[in-house]
Design a protein around this motif. Structure first.
Motif, short mmCIF file in Angstrom:
data_model
loop_
_atom_site.label_atom_id
_atom_site.label_comp_id
_atom_site.label_asym_id
_atom_site.label_seq_id
_atom_site.Cartn_x
_atom_site.Cartn_y
_atom_site.Cartn_z
N PHE A 144 0.85 -1.19 0.00
CA PHE A 144 0.00 0.00 0.00
C PHE A 144 0.88 1.24 0.00
CE2 PHE A 144 -2.28 -3.30 2.27
CZ PHE A 144 -3.57 -3.20 1.80
N ARG A 145 0.42 2.28 -0.68
CA ARG A 145 1.07 3.59 -0.61
C ARG A 145 0.15 4.52 0.17
NH1 ARG A 145 3.59 7.23 -5.52
NH2 ARG A 145 4.55 8.79 -4.19
N GLN A 146 0.72 5.21 1.14
CA GLN A 146 -0.07 6.10 1.99
C GLN A 146 -0.62 7.26 1.17
OE1 GLN A 146 1.97 6.93 5.63
NE2 GLN A 146 0.54 8.51 6.25
N LEU A 147 -1.90 7.56 1.33
CA LEU A 147 -2.57 8.59 0.54
C LEU A 147 -2.06 10.00 0.85
CD1 LEU A 147 -6.28 7.41 0.52
CD2 LEU A 147 -4.68 7.46 -1.40
N ASP A 148 -1.86 10.29 2.10
CA ASP A 148 -1.50 11.67 2.48
C ASP A 148 -0.02 11.87 2.75
OD1 ASP A 148 -1.49 10.17 4.77
OD2 ASP A 148 -2.60 11.60 5.99
N LYS A 149 0.80 10.88 2.41
CA LYS A 149 2.24 10.98 2.65
C LYS A 149 2.94 10.16 1.56
CE LYS A 149 5.55 10.30 6.31
NZ LYS A 149 5.90 9.40 7.38
N ALA A 150 3.45 10.80 0.54
CA ALA A 150 3.98 10.10 -0.63
C ALA A 150 5.16 9.19 -0.31
CB ALA A 150 4.40 11.12 -1.70
N ASP A 151 5.83 9.43 0.81
CA ASP A 151 6.98 8.58 1.15
C ASP A 151 6.62 7.45 2.12
OD1 ASP A 151 6.60 10.11 3.42
OD2 ASP A 151 8.73 10.55 3.70
N GLY A 152 5.33 7.23 2.35
CA GLY A 152 4.90 6.19 3.27
C GLY A 152 4.29 5.00 2.55
N TYR A 153 4.77 3.81 2.88
CA TYR A 153 4.27 2.55 2.31
C TYR A 153 4.03 1.55 3.43
CZ TYR A 153 5.38 3.77 -2.53
OH TYR A 153 5.41 4.36 -3.78
#
Length: 116
Positions: A52-61
């Motif tokens: 998953f890629r975090q919606l509100d934080k582009a560097d969060g998976y």
């Protein structure tokens, strides 16, 4: 982890959850992660994973992977061919991970049936 064997779900499955924070381009991380996923997919006991890629934080998976049992997971991460994959991911991100055992599962269809 304690000295005793970890508790697993009724069917023995465990879930590995790994949260990543990138310090590299998302495209590069996803490429390297795909290579790691291919390796893991060939390991005995691997069931599935979702990245998953975090919606509100582009560097969060977030990676959620299911394994048949704890032993299968541990054998996979102890495999000598896993080391370069782990090193490549560490070069692109920091991560925090844990193993989990299922305790309760709830599905929407069950909820609608109870309301009738």
């Amino acid at each position: 982890m304690s000295e005793s064997a970890p508790e697993t779900g009724a069917n023995g499955t465990v879930t590995f959850v790994n949260r990543f924070t990138l310090h590299a381009a998302p495209e590069e991380f996803e490429r390297v992660f795909a290579e790691t996923a291919e390796f893991m997919g060939r390991q005995p006991g691997f069931l599935e994973h979702t990245l998953f890629r975090q919606l509100d934080k582009a560097d969060g998976y977030l990676n959620i992977a299911r394994w048949r049992d704890v032993e299968s997971f541990r054998r996979a991460v102890a495999h000598p061919e896993f080391r370069p994959h782990a090193a490549a991911l560490r070069a692109l991100s920091t991560s925090e991970s844990s193993l989990y055992t299922p305790r309760r599962t709830f599905a929407a269809a069950e909820a609608s049936q109870r309301l009738e």
